[in-house]
Design a protein around this motif. Structure first.
Motif, PDB file in Angstrom:
ATOM      1  N   THR A  89     -17.075  66.773  -0.682  1.00 52.81           N
ATOM      2  CA  THR A  89     -16.970  65.693   0.298  1.00 52.81           C
ATOM      3  C   THR A  89     -15.516  65.498   0.697  1.00 52.81           C
ATOM      4  O   THR A  89     -14.598  65.780  -0.086  1.00 52.81           O
ATOM      5  CB  THR A  89     -17.543  64.371  -0.261  1.00 52.81           C
ATOM      6  OG1 THR A  89     -17.607  63.393   0.781  1.00 52.81           O
ATOM      7  CG2 THR A  89     -16.677  63.828  -1.398  1.00 52.81           C
ATOM      8  N   ARG A  90     -15.335  64.999   1.916  1.00 56.12           N
ATOM      9  CA  ARG A  90     -13.989  64.656   2.370  1.00 56.12           C
ATOM     10  C   ARG A  90     -14.082  63.523   3.380  1.00 56.12           C
ATOM     11  O   ARG A  90     -15.059  63.403   4.128  1.00 56.12           O
ATOM     12  CB  ARG A  90     -13.273  65.861   2.984  1.00 56.12           C
ATOM     13  CG  ARG A  90     -13.897  66.405   4.255  1.00 56.12           C
ATOM     14  CD  ARG A  90     -13.246  67.716   4.673  1.00 56.12           C
ATOM     15  NE  ARG A  90     -13.838  68.258   5.885  1.00 56.12           N
ATOM     16  CZ  ARG A  90     -13.332  68.072   7.110  1.00 56.12           C
ATOM     17  NH1 ARG A  90     -12.219  67.356   7.267  1.00 56.12           N
ATOM     18  NH2 ARG A  90     -13.913  68.603   8.161  1.00 56.12           N
ATOM     19  N   GLU A  91     -13.063  62.688   3.376  1.00 55.95           N
ATOM     20  CA  GLU A  91     -13.014  61.575   4.321  1.00 55.95           C
ATOM     21  C   GLU A  91     -12.467  62.086   5.644  1.00 55.95           C
ATOM     22  O   GLU A  91     -11.413  62.709   5.701  1.00 55.95           O
ATOM     23  CB  GLU A  91     -12.131  60.456   3.782  1.00 55.95           C
ATOM     24  CG  GLU A  91     -12.154  59.195   4.623  1.00 55.95           C
ATOM     25  CD  GLU A  91     -11.402  58.030   3.982  1.00 55.95           C
ATOM     26  OE1 GLU A  91     -11.450  56.916   4.536  1.00 55.95           O
ATOM     27  OE2 GLU A  91     -10.766  58.255   2.935  1.00 55.95           O
ATOM     28  N   ILE A  92     -13.198  61.822   6.730  1.00 59.23           N
ATOM     29  CA  ILE A  92     -12.786  62.334   8.036  1.00 59.23           C
ATOM     30  C   ILE A  92     -12.430  61.219   9.020  1.00 59.23           C
ATOM     31  O   ILE A  92     -12.030  61.491  10.146  1.00 59.23           O
ATOM     32  CB  ILE A  92     -13.881  63.224   8.655  1.00 59.23           C
ATOM     33  CG1 ILE A  92     -15.179  62.439   8.868  1.00 59.23           C
ATOM     34  CG2 ILE A  92     -14.125  64.457   7.790  1.00 59.23           C
ATOM     35  CD1 ILE A  92     -16.228  63.213   9.649  1.00 59.23           C
ATOM     36  N   GLY A  93     -12.589  59.965   8.613  1.00 59.83           N
ATOM     37  CA  GLY A  93     -12.272  58.872   9.525  1.00 59.83           C
ATOM     38  C   GLY A  93     -12.474  57.529   8.856  1.00 59.83           C
ATOM     39  O   GLY A  93     -12.801  57.446   7.669  1.00 59.83           O
ATOM     40  N   TYR A  94     -12.285  56.474   9.631  1.00 64.44           N
ATOM     41  CA  TYR A  94     -12.447  55.119   9.124  1.00 64.44           C
ATOM     42  C   TYR A  94     -12.572  54.169  10.302  1.00 64.44           C
ATOM     43  O   TYR A  94     -12.258  54.519  11.452  1.00 64.44           O
ATOM     44  CB  TYR A  94     -11.255  54.716   8.247  1.00 64.44           C
ATOM     45  CG  TYR A  94      -9.909  54.936   8.897  1.00 64.44           C
ATOM     46  CD1 TYR A  94      -9.381  54.028   9.817  1.00 64.44           C
ATOM     47  CD2 TYR A  94      -9.169  56.078   8.605  1.00 64.44           C
ATOM     48  CE1 TYR A  94      -8.159  54.247  10.424  1.00 64.44           C
ATOM     49  CE2 TYR A  94      -7.937  56.311   9.209  1.00 64.44           C
ATOM     50  CZ  TYR A  94      -7.442  55.382  10.113  1.00 64.44           C
ATOM     51  OH  TYR A  94      -6.232  55.611  10.725  1.00 64.44           O
ATOM     52  N   PHE A  95     -13.054  52.955  10.034  1.00 62.35           N
ATOM     53  CA  PHE A  95     -13.112  51.927  11.065  1.00 62.35           C
ATOM     54  C   PHE A  95     -13.206  50.564  10.389  1.00 62.35           C
ATOM     55  O   PHE A  95     -13.603  50.449   9.223  1.00 62.35           O
ATOM     56  CB  PHE A  95     -14.293  52.139  12.014  1.00 62.35           C
ATOM     57  CG  PHE A  95     -15.645  52.153  11.348  1.00 62.35           C
ATOM     58  CD1 PHE A  95     -16.390  50.981  11.211  1.00 62.35           C
ATOM     59  CD2 PHE A  95     -16.184  53.344  10.870  1.00 62.35           C
ATOM     60  CE1 PHE A  95     -17.640  50.997  10.603  1.00 62.35           C
ATOM     61  CE2 PHE A  95     -17.436  53.365  10.257  1.00 62.35           C
ATOM     62  CZ  PHE A  95     -18.160  52.187  10.130  1.00 62.35           C
ATOM     63  N   SER A  96     -12.841  49.540  11.135  1.00 58.65           N
ATOM     64  CA  SER A  96     -12.977  48.155  10.698  1.00 58.65           C
ATOM     65  C   SER A  96     -14.059  47.498  11.536  1.00 58.65           C
ATOM     66  O   SER A  96     -14.128  47.716  12.749  1.00 58.65           O
ATOM     67  CB  SER A  96     -11.655  47.402  10.855  1.00 58.65           C
ATOM     68  OG  SER A  96     -10.660  47.928   9.987  1.00 58.65           O
ATOM     69  N   LEU A  97     -14.900  46.685  10.897  1.00 59.28           N
ATOM     70  CA  LEU A  97     -16.081  46.174  11.560  1.00 59.28           C
ATOM     71  C   LEU A  97     -16.265  44.694  11.289  1.00 59.28           C
ATOM     72  O   LEU A  97     -16.190  44.240  10.147  1.00 59.28           O
ATOM     73  CB  LEU A  97     -17.317  46.933  11.062  1.00 59.28           C
ATOM     74  CG  LEU A  97     -18.666  46.571  11.669  1.00 59.28           C
ATOM     75  CD1 LEU A  97     -18.706  46.973  13.127  1.00 59.28           C
ATOM     76  CD2 LEU A  97     -19.779  47.273  10.897  1.00 59.28           C
ATOM     77  N   LEU A  98     -16.503  43.937  12.361  1.00 56.33           N
ATOM     78  CA  LEU A  98     -16.850  42.529  12.231  1.00 56.33           C
ATOM     79  C   LEU A  98     -18.294  42.280  12.620  1.00 56.33           C
ATOM     80  O   LEU A  98     -19.010  41.526  11.986  1.00 56.33           O
ATOM     81  CB  LEU A  98     -15.921  41.662  13.096  1.00 56.33           C
ATOM     82  CG  LEU A  98     -16.161  40.149  13.038  1.00 56.33           C
ATOM     83  CD1 LEU A  98     -15.993  39.636  11.611  1.00 56.33           C
ATOM     84  CD2 LEU A  98     -15.208  39.426  13.987  1.00 56.33           C
ATOM     85  N   ASN A  99     -18.740  42.977  13.678  1.00 54.56           N
ATOM     86  CA  ASN A  99     -20.107  42.802  14.158  1.00 54.56           C
ATOM     87  C   ASN A  99     -20.575  44.121  14.757  1.00 54.56           C
ATOM     88  O   ASN A  99     -20.125  44.509  15.836  1.00 54.56           O
ATOM     89  CB  ASN A  99     -20.174  41.680  15.204  1.00 54.56           C
ATOM     90  CG  ASN A  99     -21.572  41.475  15.752  1.00 54.56           C
ATOM     91  OD1 ASN A  99     -22.528  42.140  15.352  1.00 54.56           O
ATOM     92  ND2 ASN A  99     -21.700  40.549  16.692  1.00 54.56           N
ATOM     93  N   ARG A 100     -21.475  44.823  14.059  1.00 54.64           N
ATOM     94  CA  ARG A 100     -21.895  46.152  14.530  1.00 54.64           C
ATOM     95  C   ARG A 100     -22.698  46.086  15.824  1.00 54.64           C
ATOM     96  O   ARG A 100     -22.883  47.083  16.500  1.00 54.64           O
ATOM     97  CB  ARG A 100     -22.703  46.869  13.453  1.00 54.64           C
ATOM     98  CG  ARG A 100     -23.993  46.198  13.075  1.00 54.64           C
ATOM     99  CD  ARG A 100     -24.814  47.094  12.157  1.00 54.64           C
ATOM    100  NE  ARG A 100     -24.042  47.716  11.126  1.00 54.64           N
ATOM    101  CZ  ARG A 100     -23.735  47.145   9.958  1.00 54.64           C
ATOM    102  NH1 ARG A 100     -24.151  45.923   9.720  1.00 54.64           N
ATOM    103  NH2 ARG A 100     -23.033  47.780   9.061  1.00 54.64           N
ATOM    104  N   ASP A 102     -21.742  44.479  18.452  1.00 47.90           N
ATOM    105  CA  ASP A 102     -20.802  44.279  19.549  1.00 47.90           C
ATOM    106  C   ASP A 102     -19.674  45.290  19.424  1.00 47.90           C
ATOM    107  O   ASP A 102     -18.888  45.242  18.477  1.00 47.90           O
ATOM    108  CB  ASP A 102     -20.244  42.846  19.494  1.00 47.90           C
ATOM    109  CG  ASP A 102     -19.375  42.512  20.698  1.00 47.90           C
ATOM    110  OD1 ASP A 102     -18.989  43.441  21.444  1.00 47.90           O
ATOM    111  OD2 ASP A 102     -19.064  41.324  20.885  1.00 47.90           O
ATOM    112  N   ASP A 103     -19.597  46.237  20.385  1.00 45.87           N
ATOM    113  CA  ASP A 103     -18.570  47.275  20.292  1.00 45.87           C
ATOM    114  C   ASP A 103     -17.163  46.717  20.408  1.00 45.87           C
ATOM    115  O   ASP A 103     -16.188  47.369  20.040  1.00 45.87           O
ATOM    116  CB  ASP A 103     -18.810  48.363  21.331  1.00 45.87           C
ATOM    117  CG  ASP A 103     -18.805  47.839  22.764  1.00 45.87           C
ATOM    118  OD1 ASP A 103     -18.545  46.636  22.956  1.00 45.87           O
ATOM    119  OD2 ASP A 103     -19.075  48.635  23.687  1.00 45.87           O
ATOM    120  N   LYS A 104     -17.026  45.486  20.903  1.00 48.68           N
ATOM    121  CA  LYS A 104     -15.707  44.870  20.990  1.00 48.68           C
ATOM    122  C   LYS A 104     -15.221  44.355  19.633  1.00 48.68           C
ATOM    123  O   LYS A 104     -14.069  43.959  19.491  1.00 48.68           O
ATOM    124  CB  LYS A 104     -15.733  43.714  21.999  1.00 48.68           C
ATOM    125  CG  LYS A 104     -15.994  44.171  23.429  1.00 48.68           C
ATOM    126  CD  LYS A 104     -15.997  42.991  24.402  1.00 48.68           C
ATOM    127  CE  LYS A 104     -16.252  43.455  25.822  1.00 48.68           C
ATOM    128  NZ  LYS A 104     -16.310  42.318  26.776  1.00 48.68           N
TER     129      LYS A 104
END
Length: 364
Positions: A89-100, A102-104
């Motif tokens: 396995t390898r990490e290829i990305g990341y993101f921060s999420l408040l409300n899935r 709403d793309d904003k």
């Protein structure tokens, strides 16, 4: 870490959207209850009642479900524990999420990443996990699959809805303890903002099991900063006990879940908050996940991965119809703990349609 659900004693369901044909011995995208927060509390996990009710509403027009007789019997783990299966396995990305929804409110950055703020060693502390408990609400989460790849999505049963509604105050407290523990031992890496359980930082991982490729996201608890340029993801857990020797690694399969959720995202170390029966954490203890694997007498690594291969073969035999906007065929795989068997059903019921139309239109 990473989906938290009350596990029913009757049936656990997984939903698979049918895709175009079989996959030539590979899975391009598998997502599971790993996406979203992996449970940090001791014994029970929960989804909000709203999510349960949403997935358990039977009042749908045009519902059609057919049951197939073929079943997959779950083999005893020692019967499939010998052959080693390749895993990477390898990490290829990341993101921060408040409300899935709403793309904003989904951000391609590390704004919600948290940092462990204590030395990585055994420490005596005094954390009261009950503070703020009355104000706590849990967040639900979902997962997906599509087009020459198998997207998996958990289906919540009516029995799970009832179990959540009858959850005792003690069990609800366990759900809160993990979030409160994280608040005590972590900080935001950019600000002094207090912990908000709705704000999630997730890694995106690409893995290989045997000849199959997987893509999944997992919410990450925090990192340890070894230096200004070197960091390491760690997992946080709360558990009753005075020392790590009190934890029944040998026979309690709860620790198998701890191990596999860390192993699938490359986490090697955990910090365990050892609490008393009054919800007070007295000790912080580092734990190498390899110790969990070495101590276990009721499972091992080959048995997990070899069962995965058995299930994928079973899945490919039954998920054969192309998914389309005008034909949203769904296949349900149900696990019955009492019989230790997985059964399969096909359905067109809209309550199982978890892939949004905008996604389908984008890739069809």
């Amino acid at each position: 870490m990473a989906s938290t659900n009350v596990k029913s004693q009757e049936k656990e369901d997984v939903v698979l959207e049918e895709e175009s044909g079989v996959i030539e011995r590979r899975i391009d995208h598998i997502s599971s209850s790993i996406q979203g927060k992996r449970p940090r509390y001791d014994q029970h996990s929960t989804e909000p009642p709203s999510k349960y009710r949403q997935h358990s509403n039977r009042n749908h027009i045009g519902m059609r479900t057919t049951v197939e007789q073929d079943v997959l019997s779950i083999p005893f783990w020692k019967h499939i524990n010998r052959q080693q299966t390749f895993f990477q396995t390898r990490e290829i990305g990341y993101f921060s999420l408040l409300n899935r929804a709403d793309d904003k409110e989904c951000f391609d950055d590390k704004r919600y990443l948290r940092v462990y703020k204590y030395p990585f060693q055994t420490l005596n502390v005094n954390f009261d996990l009950k503070i703020g408990e009355a104000d706590f609400t849990t967040e639900g989460q979902t997962v997906v699959k599509f087009k020459n790849a198998y997207f998996l999505c958990e289906y919540v049963t009516e029995s799970q809805v009832k179990e959540e509604e009858k959850m005792t105050p003690e069990h609800r407290a366990f759900c809160y303890y993990g979030h409160k523990f994280e608040e005590y031992v972590t900080k935001n890496h950019l600000s002094t903002e207090t912990l908000n359980p709705s704000k999630q930082f997730s890694g995106v991982f690409q893995s290989t099991i045997g000849s199959y490729r997987l893509l999944y996201g997992a919410e990450m608890d925090c990192i340890i900063e070894h230096s200004s340029s070197t960091t390491e993801h760690i997992e946080l857990k709360v558990c009753a006990g005075k020392t790590l020797d009190d934890l029944p690694f040998r026979y309690n399969r709860k620790f198998a879940k701890w191990w596999i959720q860390c192993f699938l995202v490359g986490i090697k170390n955990m910090v365990i908050g050892l609490r008393d029966n009054n919800g007070i954490v007295n000790t912080l203890c580092p734990l190498d996940i390899a110790h969990i694997e070495r101590s276990a007498d009721t499972w091992n690594r080959p048995s997990f991965f070899n069962f995965f291969l058995l299930f994928i073969n079973y899945l490919q035999e039954h998920v054969t119809t192309d998914y389309a906007l005008d034909r949203k065929d769904v296949v349900l795989f149900r696990f019955n703990p009492s019989s230790q068997k997985i059964t399969v059903e096909k359905s067109t019921d809209s309550k199982y349609h978890f892939i949004p139309d905008w996604f389908s239109k984008e890739f069809l």
